[in-house]
Design a protein around this motif. Sequence first.
Motif, PDB file in Angstrom:
ATOM      1  N   VAL A  87       0.876  -1.348   0.017  1.00  0.00           N
ATOM      2  CA  VAL A  87       0.046   0.042   0.072  1.00  0.00           C
ATOM      3  C   VAL A  87       0.876   1.180  -0.185  1.00  0.00           C
ATOM      4  CG1 VAL A  87      -1.708   1.387   1.305  1.00  0.00           C
ATOM      5  CG2 VAL A  87      -2.055  -0.971   1.017  1.00  0.00           C
ATOM      6  N   THR A  88       2.018   1.208   0.794  1.00  0.00           N
ATOM      7  CA  THR A  88       2.916   2.521   0.978  1.00  0.00           C
ATOM      8  C   THR A  88       4.136   2.346   0.068  1.00  0.00           C
ATOM      9  OG1 THR A  88       3.897   1.739   2.875  1.00  0.00           O
ATOM     10  CG2 THR A  88       1.838   3.048   3.311  1.00  0.00           C
ATOM     11  N   ASP A  89       4.103   1.271  -0.527  1.00  0.00           N
ATOM     12  CA  ASP A  89       5.424   0.794  -1.440  1.00  0.00           C
ATOM     13  C   ASP A  89       6.619   0.853  -0.561  1.00  0.00           C
ATOM     14  OD1 ASP A  89       6.949  -0.081  -3.421  1.00  0.00           O
ATOM     15  OD2 ASP A  89       7.191   2.043  -4.290  1.00  0.00           O
ATOM     16  N   LEU A  90       6.399   0.360   0.807  1.00  0.00           N
ATOM     17  CA  LEU A  90       7.699   0.616   1.745  1.00  0.00           C
ATOM     18  C   LEU A  90       8.139  -0.991   2.076  1.00  0.00           C
ATOM     19  CD1 LEU A  90       6.841   3.296   3.858  1.00  0.00           C
ATOM     20  CD2 LEU A  90       8.501   3.551   2.282  1.00  0.00           C
ATOM     21  N   ALA A  91       9.315  -1.291   2.518  1.00  0.00           N
ATOM     22  CA  ALA A  91       9.859  -2.670   2.797  1.00  0.00           C
ATOM     23  C   ALA A  91      11.053  -2.466   3.733  1.00  0.00           C
ATOM     24  CB  ALA A  91      10.032  -3.468   1.816  1.00  0.00           C
ATOM     25  N   VAL A  92      10.980  -3.257   4.834  1.00  0.00           N
ATOM     26  CA  VAL A  92      12.270  -3.406   5.617  1.00  0.00           C
ATOM     27  C   VAL A  92      13.175  -4.635   5.256  1.00  0.00           C
ATOM     28  CG1 VAL A  92      13.243  -3.444   8.076  1.00  0.00           C
ATOM     29  CG2 VAL A  92      11.065  -2.061   7.322  1.00  0.00           C
ATOM     30  N   ILE A  93      14.171  -4.504   5.342  1.00  0.00           N
ATOM     31  CA  ILE A  93      14.953  -5.756   4.961  1.00  0.00           C
ATOM     32  C   ILE A  93      16.167  -5.477   6.098  1.00  0.00           C
ATOM     33  CG2 ILE A  93      14.957  -5.691   2.677  1.00  0.00           C
ATOM     34  CD1 ILE A  93      17.683  -4.704   2.115  1.00  0.00           C
ATOM     35  N   LYS A  94      17.069  -6.609   6.352  1.00  0.00           N
ATOM     36  CA  LYS A  94      17.815  -6.702   7.468  1.00  0.00           C
ATOM     37  C   LYS A  94      19.118  -7.454   7.088  1.00  0.00           C
ATOM     38  CE  LYS A  94      18.269  -7.580  12.341  1.00  0.00           C
ATOM     39  NZ  LYS A  94      19.816  -7.886  12.589  1.00  0.00           N
ATOM     40  N   ARG A 143       0.659  15.128  -2.425  1.00  0.00           N
ATOM     41  CA  ARG A 143       0.124  15.016  -3.785  1.00  0.00           C
ATOM     42  C   ARG A 143      -0.102  13.295  -3.994  1.00  0.00           C
ATOM     43  NH1 ARG A 143      -0.761  18.467  -7.100  1.00  0.00           N
ATOM     44  NH2 ARG A 143       1.676  19.464  -7.489  1.00  0.00           N
ATOM     45  N   SER A 144      -1.707  13.311  -4.191  1.00  0.00           N
ATOM     46  CA  SER A 144      -2.266  12.092  -4.390  1.00  0.00           C
ATOM     47  C   SER A 144      -1.985  11.363  -5.833  1.00  0.00           C
ATOM     48  CB  SER A 144      -3.839  12.186  -4.151  1.00  0.00           C
ATOM     49  OG  SER A 144      -4.092  12.737  -2.859  1.00  0.00           O
ATOM     50  N   ILE A 145      -1.278  10.226  -5.865  1.00  0.00           N
ATOM     51  CA  ILE A 145      -1.028   9.647  -7.112  1.00  0.00           C
ATOM     52  C   ILE A 145      -1.900   8.256  -7.041  1.00  0.00           C
ATOM     53  CG2 ILE A 145       0.863   8.709  -8.225  1.00  0.00           C
ATOM     54  CD1 ILE A 145       0.949  11.639  -8.338  1.00  0.00           C
ATOM     55  N   GLN A 146      -2.351   7.697  -8.198  1.00  0.00           N
ATOM     56  CA  GLN A 146      -2.935   6.611  -8.223  1.00  0.00           C
ATOM     57  C   GLN A 146      -1.863   5.457  -8.424  1.00  0.00           C
ATOM     58  OE1 GLN A 146      -6.412   5.651  -8.020  1.00  0.00           O
ATOM     59  NE2 GLN A 146      -5.614   3.791  -7.701  1.00  0.00           N
ATOM     60  N   ALA A 147      -1.889   4.640  -7.597  1.00  0.00           N
ATOM     61  CA  ALA A 147      -1.063   3.499  -7.910  1.00  0.00           C
ATOM     62  C   ALA A 147      -1.912   2.013  -7.953  1.00  0.00           C
ATOM     63  CB  ALA A 147      -0.010   3.373  -6.421  1.00  0.00           C
ATOM     64  N   ARG A 148      -1.147   0.961  -8.309  1.00  0.00           N
ATOM     65  CA  ARG A 148      -2.154  -0.213  -8.405  1.00  0.00           C
ATOM     66  C   ARG A 148      -2.581  -0.789  -7.282  1.00  0.00           C
ATOM     67  NH1 ARG A 148      -0.637  -5.577  -7.690  1.00  0.00           N
ATOM     68  NH2 ARG A 148       1.414  -5.066  -7.018  1.00  0.00           N
ATOM     69  N   THR A 149      -2.329  -0.514  -6.021  1.00  0.00           N
ATOM     70  CA  THR A 149      -2.746  -0.712  -4.808  1.00  0.00           C
ATOM     71  C   THR A 149      -3.672   0.287  -4.194  1.00  0.00           C
ATOM     72  OG1 THR A 149      -0.673   0.109  -3.626  1.00  0.00           O
ATOM     73  CG2 THR A 149      -0.923  -2.264  -4.169  1.00  0.00           C
ATOM     74  N   GLY A 150      -3.984   1.412  -4.905  1.00  0.00           N
ATOM     75  CA  GLY A 150      -4.662   2.568  -4.251  1.00  0.00           C
ATOM     76  C   GLY A 150      -4.152   4.021  -4.450  1.00  0.00           C
ATOM     77  N   GLU A 209       7.983  -6.461  13.333  1.00  0.00           N
ATOM     78  CA  GLU A 209       7.576  -7.447  14.349  1.00  0.00           C
ATOM     79  C   GLU A 209       6.683  -8.383  13.629  1.00  0.00           C
ATOM     80  OE1 GLU A 209       5.699  -5.461  17.642  1.00  0.00           O
ATOM     81  OE2 GLU A 209       7.817  -4.641  18.425  1.00  0.00           O
ATOM     82  N   LYS A 210       5.988  -7.934  12.611  1.00  0.00           N
ATOM     83  CA  LYS A 210       5.050  -9.026  12.077  1.00  0.00           C
ATOM     84  C   LYS A 210       5.281  -9.359  10.674  1.00  0.00           C
ATOM     85  CE  LYS A 210       0.969  -7.044  13.163  1.00  0.00           C
ATOM     86  NZ  LYS A 210      -0.484  -6.760  13.244  1.00  0.00           N
ATOM     87  N   GLY A 211       5.971  -8.377  10.021  1.00  0.00           N
ATOM     88  CA  GLY A 211       6.301  -8.579   8.536  1.00  0.00           C
ATOM     89  C   GLY A 211       5.424  -7.950   7.751  1.00  0.00           C
ATOM     90  N   ARG A 212       4.093  -7.483   8.276  1.00  0.00           N
ATOM     91  CA  ARG A 212       3.168  -6.749   7.415  1.00  0.00           C
ATOM     92  C   ARG A 212       2.411  -6.093   8.248  1.00  0.00           C
ATOM     93  NH1 ARG A 212      -1.886  -9.356   8.406  1.00  0.00           N
ATOM     94  NH2 ARG A 212      -2.494  -8.649   6.254  1.00  0.00           N
ATOM     95  N   VAL A 213       1.588  -5.084   7.508  1.00  0.00           N
ATOM     96  CA  VAL A 213       0.635  -4.296   8.197  1.00  0.00           C
ATOM     97  C   VAL A 213      -0.745  -4.477   8.106  1.00  0.00           C
ATOM     98  CG1 VAL A 213       0.157  -1.646   8.265  1.00  0.00           C
ATOM     99  CG2 VAL A 213       2.414  -2.348   7.384  1.00  0.00           C
TER     100      VAL A 213
END
Length: 313
Positions: A87-94, A143-150, A209-213
Motif C-alpha cells: 500500500v505504501t510501497d515500503l519494505a524493511v530488510i535486514k 500529492r495524491s498519485i493513483q497506484a496499483r494498490t490505491g 515485528e509482524k512482517g506486514r501491516v
Amino acid sequence: MIPVDENTLVNAVDKVSGSVVNIASVRMMHDQLFRVFPVEGVGSGVVIDQQGYILTNNHVIDDAERLKVTFADGKVLRGKVVGTDEVTDLAVIKVESEGPLQAATLGDSAALKAGQIVIAIGNPFGLTGGPTVTAGIVSSLKRSIQARTGVLELIQTDAAINPGNSGGPLVNTKGEVIAINTANMPYAQGIGFAVPINTAKTILKELVEKGRVSRPWIGIASVKVTPQLARHFGLPPSSGGALVAGVEPYSPADDAGLRRGDIIEQIDGSTVDDPSQVASHVKGKKPGSRIAVTVNRYGRQFQVGVEVDERPS
C-alpha cells in the motif's frame, strides 16, 4: 541555482551518506518457452537502525530470490526481507553485520513546507566513491498519485530521482531523512515523488515485528455524490454522501448487505460529505469493531451495522 550555502548541503550529505546502500535483487523469470533465467534489479535503501534494519521500497525487493546490499565503503552483505507493505510501497530488510552500522536520523515530514530545499541521495549501481546526490525543492505536499494498490499520498520534488534511486532517502538541509524516494514520472521532466517519513514511522514497528501491516477494512469503493448523480438518484441538489461504486465479494460490507449504488449518508452518526470521510473513519477503527452506516437506497433510508475486518493480504 539552490539558494543555500554549499557547506550546508555538503554537511547534510556527509551526515547521511554512510547510511545509504545499494540493493541488488535477483528475480527468477520465465521466457516464452518457460525456461527460467535470473534478472537483476537495482535500487537503494537507508539504514535506520544500528542492528542492520534498512528501509527501502517494496518494489525494489518484491519477488526477489536474493538480495545483495552494498555499503558506501564497499562492504557487501546478504540482505533478508523482514516486512513488506504494498500500500505504501515500503519494505524493511535486514543485514547481519559484525559491528554496529551507521543509522540515519529520521526527521518530521509534517514540518515540511513547499519551497523547502531537499536532497535526494541514492546508490543505484553500488559504484565506489559514495552515493549519488541531487538537490531541489519540495514542489508540493500531499500529492495524491493513483497506484496499483490505491492512492498514495506523496511529496513531489524537482530533485532528480534517477532509475535505481528508488528506496533512497530524501533529506533536508540538516541531514534528516524526511521521505523515501519512490517513483518518477516517465513522461514528465524533472518530477520525482517520495513517501513521507512519517508514513513510514507509523508502520515500521509492525513491519519489523509482524512482517506486514494490519489495516481495518470493510470492502467498498466509493465516489463523491455529484449534482449529476444526485439528479439520477432523485436526491436534493445539495446532497452529500458517498456513492458505493463497488462492493468486494465476501467482504464485511457484502455481509452487511451493502450494494453498488447505495449512498452512504452517515457513519456512526456523522454526516458524510465526501468518500474520504468514510475511509478516514474506518481507518481509525480496530478489526472486530462495528460501525453504523446510514444508507440511502433509491430514496429509502435505513441503517446497517458493518463489522470492521482486517484487510486481506
